[in-house]
Design a protein around this motif. Structure first.
Motif, PDB file in Angstrom:
ATOM      1  N   ASP A  61      -5.201  24.974  18.773  1.00 55.79           N
ATOM      2  CA  ASP A  61      -4.042  24.556  17.987  1.00 55.79           C
ATOM      3  C   ASP A  61      -4.517  23.613  16.878  1.00 55.79           C
ATOM      4  OD1 ASP A  61      -4.450  22.058  19.103  1.00 55.79           O
ATOM      5  OD2 ASP A  61      -2.657  22.077  20.364  1.00 55.79           O
ATOM      6  N   ASN A  62      -3.580  23.016  16.140  1.00 56.46           N
ATOM      7  CA  ASN A  62      -3.952  22.186  14.995  1.00 56.46           C
ATOM      8  C   ASN A  62      -4.610  20.872  15.385  1.00 56.46           C
ATOM      9  OD1 ASN A  62      -3.021  24.139  13.298  1.00 56.46           O
ATOM     10  ND2 ASN A  62      -1.035  23.199  12.947  1.00 56.46           N
ATOM     11  N   SER A  63      -4.615  20.565  16.685  1.00 50.59           N
ATOM     12  CA  SER A  63      -5.284  19.352  17.155  1.00 50.59           C
ATOM     13  C   SER A  63      -6.613  19.659  17.833  1.00 50.59           C
ATOM     14  CB  SER A  63      -4.374  18.600  18.144  1.00 50.59           C
ATOM     15  OG  SER A  63      -3.220  18.148  17.505  1.00 50.59           O
ATOM     16  N   GLY A  64      -7.027  20.936  17.771  1.00 47.81           N
ATOM     17  CA  GLY A  64      -8.300  21.313  18.381  1.00 47.81           C
ATOM     18  C   GLY A  64      -8.205  21.580  19.872  1.00 47.81           C
ATOM     19  N   ARG A  65      -6.973  21.685  20.395  1.00 51.60           N
ATOM     20  CA  ARG A  65      -6.810  21.957  21.832  1.00 51.60           C
ATOM     21  C   ARG A  65      -6.823  23.464  22.069  1.00 51.60           C
ATOM     22  NH1 ARG A  65      -2.040  17.642  21.496  1.00 51.60           N
ATOM     23  NH2 ARG A  65      -0.969  19.420  20.583  1.00 51.60           N
ATOM     24  N   GLU A 260     -15.915   7.807  28.379  1.00 47.30           N
ATOM     25  CA  GLU A 260     -15.514   8.849  29.320  1.00 47.30           C
ATOM     26  C   GLU A 260     -14.618   9.880  28.633  1.00 47.30           C
ATOM     27  OE1 GLU A 260     -13.250   9.365  33.638  1.00 47.30           O
ATOM     28  OE2 GLU A 260     -14.116   7.425  33.084  1.00 47.30           O
ATOM     29  N   GLY A 261     -14.938  11.156  28.849  1.00 40.31           N
ATOM     30  CA  GLY A 261     -14.117  12.227  28.289  1.00 40.31           C
ATOM     31  C   GLY A 261     -14.319  12.453  26.805  1.00 40.31           C
ATOM     32  N   LEU A 262     -15.450  12.000  26.247  1.00 43.24           N
ATOM     33  CA  LEU A 262     -15.729  12.218  24.832  1.00 43.24           C
ATOM     34  C   LEU A 262     -15.668  13.723  24.524  1.00 43.24           C
ATOM     35  CD1 LEU A 262     -16.623  10.770  22.193  1.00 43.24           C
ATOM     36  CD2 LEU A 262     -18.973  11.354  22.821  1.00 43.24           C
ATOM     37  N   PHE A 263     -14.953  14.086  23.468  1.00 44.55           N
ATOM     38  CA  PHE A 263     -14.725  15.460  23.006  1.00 44.55           C
ATOM     39  C   PHE A 263     -13.646  16.195  23.797  1.00 44.55           C
ATOM     40  CE2 PHE A 263     -19.174  14.900  21.467  1.00 44.55           C
ATOM     41  CZ  PHE A 263     -18.881  14.973  20.116  1.00 44.55           C
ATOM     42  N   ARG A 264     -13.158  15.593  24.889  1.00 43.81           N
ATOM     43  CA  ARG A 264     -12.107  16.263  25.654  1.00 43.81           C
ATOM     44  C   ARG A 264     -10.711  15.958  25.121  1.00 43.81           C
ATOM     45  NH1 ARG A 264     -14.104  15.543  31.901  1.00 43.81           N
ATOM     46  NH2 ARG A 264     -15.207  17.529  32.057  1.00 43.81           N
ATOM     47  N   ARG A 265     -10.553  14.780  24.547  1.00 42.82           N
ATOM     48  CA  ARG A 265      -9.227  14.335  24.122  1.00 42.82           C
ATOM     49  C   ARG A 265      -8.903  14.811  22.712  1.00 42.82           C
ATOM     50  NH1 ARG A 265      -9.408  13.072  28.846  1.00 42.82           N
ATOM     51  NH2 ARG A 265      -8.390  15.095  28.743  1.00 42.82           N
ATOM     52  N   SER A 266      -7.606  14.936  22.450  1.00 40.64           N
ATOM     53  CA  SER A 266      -7.155  15.272  21.102  1.00 40.64           C
ATOM     54  C   SER A 266      -6.790  13.987  20.373  1.00 40.64           C
ATOM     55  CB  SER A 266      -5.951  16.213  21.174  1.00 40.64           C
ATOM     56  OG  SER A 266      -4.951  15.680  22.022  1.00 40.64           O
ATOM     57  N   ALA A 267      -6.341  14.118  19.140  1.00 46.22           N
ATOM     58  CA  ALA A 267      -5.961  12.952  18.337  1.00 46.22           C
ATOM     59  C   ALA A 267      -4.745  13.322  17.507  1.00 46.22           C
ATOM     60  CB  ALA A 267      -7.126  12.526  17.443  1.00 46.22           C
ATOM     61  N   SER A 268      -4.165  12.322  16.863  1.00 43.78           N
ATOM     62  CA  SER A 268      -2.982  12.542  16.023  1.00 43.78           C
ATOM     63  C   SER A 268      -3.273  13.586  14.945  1.00 43.78           C
ATOM     64  CB  SER A 268      -2.570  11.223  15.357  1.00 43.78           C
ATOM     65  OG  SER A 268      -1.801  11.442  14.208  1.00 43.78           O
ATOM     66  N   SER A 373     -19.661  20.804  30.731  1.00 41.70           N
ATOM     67  CA  SER A 373     -18.405  20.301  30.162  1.00 41.70           C
ATOM     68  C   SER A 373     -18.411  20.420  28.643  1.00 41.70           C
ATOM     69  CB  SER A 373     -18.186  18.834  30.548  1.00 41.70           C
ATOM     70  OG  SER A 373     -18.190  18.674  31.944  1.00 41.70           O
ATOM     71  N   LEU A 374     -19.523  20.054  28.029  1.00 45.38           N
ATOM     72  CA  LEU A 374     -19.640  20.129  26.568  1.00 45.38           C
ATOM     73  C   LEU A 374     -19.582  21.582  26.094  1.00 45.38           C
ATOM     74  CD1 LEU A 374     -22.429  17.445  26.106  1.00 45.38           C
ATOM     75  CD2 LEU A 374     -20.098  17.291  25.197  1.00 45.38           C
ATOM     76  N   ALA A 375     -20.168  22.480  26.885  1.00 48.81           N
ATOM     77  CA  ALA A 375     -20.148  23.900  26.519  1.00 48.81           C
ATOM     78  C   ALA A 375     -18.720  24.445  26.493  1.00 48.81           C
ATOM     79  CB  ALA A 375     -21.003  24.703  27.497  1.00 48.81           C
ATOM     80  N   CYS A 376     -17.900  24.000  27.448  1.00 54.35           N
ATOM     81  CA  CYS A 376     -16.495  24.438  27.481  1.00 54.35           C
ATOM     82  C   CYS A 376     -15.752  23.997  26.225  1.00 54.35           C
ATOM     83  CB  CYS A 376     -15.788  23.879  28.717  1.00 54.35           C
ATOM     84  SG  CYS A 376     -16.280  24.671  30.249  1.00 54.35           S
ATOM     85  N   VAL A 377     -16.137  22.827  25.701  1.00 51.21           N
ATOM     86  CA  VAL A 377     -15.488  22.296  24.498  1.00 51.21           C
ATOM     87  C   VAL A 377     -16.047  22.951  23.242  1.00 51.21           C
ATOM     88  CG1 VAL A 377     -15.154  20.238  23.077  1.00 51.21           C
ATOM     89  CG2 VAL A 377     -15.006  20.062  25.575  1.00 51.21           C
ATOM     90  N   PHE A 378     -17.371  23.102  23.169  1.00 49.89           N
ATOM     91  CA  PHE A 378     -18.003  23.516  21.919  1.00 49.89           C
ATOM     92  C   PHE A 378     -18.275  25.011  21.802  1.00 49.89           C
ATOM     93  CE2 PHE A 378     -18.713  19.029  21.352  1.00 49.89           C
ATOM     94  CZ  PHE A 378     -18.704  18.878  19.974  1.00 49.89           C
ATOM     95  N   GLY A 379     -18.276  25.729  22.934  1.00 50.76           N
ATOM     96  CA  GLY A 379     -18.610  27.152  22.882  1.00 50.76           C
ATOM     97  C   GLY A 379     -17.890  27.904  21.778  1.00 50.76           C
ATOM     98  N   LEU A 380     -16.569  27.826  21.787  1.00 52.03           N
ATOM     99  CA  LEU A 380     -15.772  28.574  20.811  1.00 52.03           C
ATOM    100  C   LEU A 380     -15.698  27.899  19.447  1.00 52.03           C
ATOM    101  CD1 LEU A 380     -12.858  29.952  22.996  1.00 52.03           C
ATOM    102  CD2 LEU A 380     -14.659  31.239  21.867  1.00 52.03           C
ATOM    103  N   ASN A 381     -16.305  26.721  19.311  1.00 51.04           N
ATOM    104  CA  ASN A 381     -16.428  26.108  17.990  1.00 51.04           C
ATOM    105  C   ASN A 381     -17.741  26.503  17.314  1.00 51.04           C
ATOM    106  OD1 ASN A 381     -13.973  24.617  17.959  1.00 51.04           O
ATOM    107  ND2 ASN A 381     -14.876  23.140  19.370  1.00 51.04           N
ATOM    108  N   LEU A 382     -18.625  27.113  18.083  1.00 51.06           N
ATOM    109  CA  LEU A 382     -19.925  27.530  17.546  1.00 51.06           C
ATOM    110  C   LEU A 382     -19.992  29.026  17.283  1.00 51.06           C
ATOM    111  CD1 LEU A 382     -22.354  25.459  19.823  1.00 51.06           C
ATOM    112  CD2 LEU A 382     -21.681  24.975  17.472  1.00 51.06           C
TER     113      LEU A 382
END
Length: 424
Positions: A61-65, A260-268, A373-382
């Motif tokens: 989505d627009n927040s990277g989730r 803790e949870g770096l790259f897992r959280r979204s932002a405004s 954990s990082l792979a789950c976040v970055f896989g589809l961004n790469l």
């Protein structure tokens, strides 16, 4: 009104919905849609459910989730689908994302008397989705709601917390989704698209025109987002690492490695847009001003996601999907072969990024972000396919490949050095 009365009323409303749609040929003969995912393996633990394509991964989505879609029109008649297995498969899918913020889009059109789960099943499903699933669900979009949904809401109201209720957004038209997520990444069933067109025809003249604001063309000389690596390099005196990547990585390395949870959280969303605008205009960004370590993290992911071509390139997509068919002991070697084939500039930027993610994983005792954990976040961004979004079945090889890059960074990247390359 008792629960039984509500259930009867819900059934009546569902039948009304069906009656309104009888003009469509799809409704006259209820058929399970054909298998749409050629990457789905018959040995998948939930193949009997997954083959229908009811649940799909649909980009960000627009927040990277991460976005998960649920399409009712793809549910076959109840006697052809084990609803207990459907619930298990839904949990199996969400288990890959519940540690991160995520979004669900529910396409209601196509739910009928023939294929709807029982009320008891729905109640059980809600109860089984405990806090770990609800906490990081940041938005639930219900598309094409009907009176049936309103009645269900009355039944479930005593169970649903006020906090969870605030996450639900009702959208009458598909175009409303554009405000919240990347519409073109959604794998929307054709039946839902036709239904949406029919609704618009009925409401013709009552709706404001759909306005799509195109990105600035040509891009600004200082543009960072939505332009190629080559464009950024040419406009930045030949620097190989894009400024936005260098600055976010540098900041996170100094202040975020043990968060803790770096790259897992979204932002405004608005803050992210503001920061993007500053970068695109060539203005300086001081992340200290925002008092939120997750903002540079989201900006880094957003930069990767908005590249016109993924950092790992479209050409590598099929090669990466094949990683699971390689013998375990040979997978790192295979990763190395694929990476060696990257264009020089992509290789340098990837090496810089993976070096940093390797550092993050080394602090996992504090930040809880392992290579997996990082792979789950970055896989589809790469990496993503040239058309549409990656399917759920593609996630395993894409994430595995990314995890191997992070875990075996030294081994994979040690044999190729490019003049002018730098590391974090």
């Amino acid at each position: 009104m008792s629960e039984i009365d509500y259930e009867k009323l819900a059934e009546i409303e569902l039948q009304k919905d069906e009656a309104e749609d009888t003009q469509s040929e799809q409704e006259e003969t209820f058929m399970s849609p054909p298998l749409e995912d050629p990457e789905l393996n018959i040995n998948h633990p939930y193949y009997d459910v997954a083959r229908h394509g009811i649940i799909q991964l649909a980009g960000d989505d627009n927040s990277g989730r991460k976005v998960i879609t649920f399409s009712c029109c793809r549910m076959p008649p109840s006697h052809q689908l084990n609803h207990t297995r459907l619930l298990e498969y839904l949990k199996y899918t969400l288990d890959q994302y519940v540690e991160n913020d995520y979004t669900v889009v529910y396409f209601h059109y196509g739910l009928k008397s023939l294929n709807k789960p029982s009320l008891k099943w729905l109640q059980r499903a809600y109860k089984e989705f405990d806090r770990k699933y609800k906490k990081n669900l940041k938005a639930l979009y219900v598309v094409h709601p009907t009176n049936f949904i309103k009645i269900l809401w009355n039944i479930f109201k005593p169970l649903i917390s006020h906090k969870f209720g605030k996450k639900i957004t009702y959208l009458n038209y598909l175009s409303d989704l554009r405000e919240h997520l990347k519409y073109d990444q959604l794998n929307i069933p054709q039946e839902v698209i036709r239904h949406d067109e029919n609704l618009r025809q009925k409401q013709k003249g009552k709706l404001p025109p759909v306005v799509k604001v195109p990105p600035p063309r040509p891009p600004l000389p200082t543009q960072q987002f939505g332009v190629s690596l080559q464009y950024i390099k040419d406009k930045n005196k030949g620097e190989l690492i894009p400024p936005v990547m260098k600055e976010t990585v540098s900041y996170l390395k100094r202040k975020g490695l043990q968060v803790e949870g770096l790259f897992r959280r979204s932002a405004s969303i608005q803050t992210i847009k503001d920061v993007q605008k500053l970068y695109n205009q060539g203005k300086s960004v001081n992340f200290d001003d925002y008092h939120d370590i997750h903002i540079p993290a989201v900006i880094l992911k957003t930069f990767l996601r908005e590249l016109p071509q993924p950092l790992l390139t479209f050409e590598c997509y099929d090669h990466i999907l094949g990683i699971t068919s390689v013998e375990s002991s040979l997978r790192v070697t295979r990763c190395k072969q694929i990476i060696q084939g990257l264009p020089e500039h992509n290789y340098v930027v990837l090496k810089y990024l993976i070096c940093f993610l390797h550092m993050v994983s080394q602090e996992s005792i504090y930040n809880r972000m392992t290579a997996s954990s990082l792979a789950c976040v970055f896989g589809l961004n790469l990496i993503w396919p040239s058309k549409g979004a990656a399917s759920l079945s593609a996630l395993v090889p894409l994430n595995l490949f990314t995890e191997l890059l992070i875990d075996f960074y030294m081994n994979i990247f040690n044999s190729r050095t490019v003049p002018g390359e730098i590391l974090p």
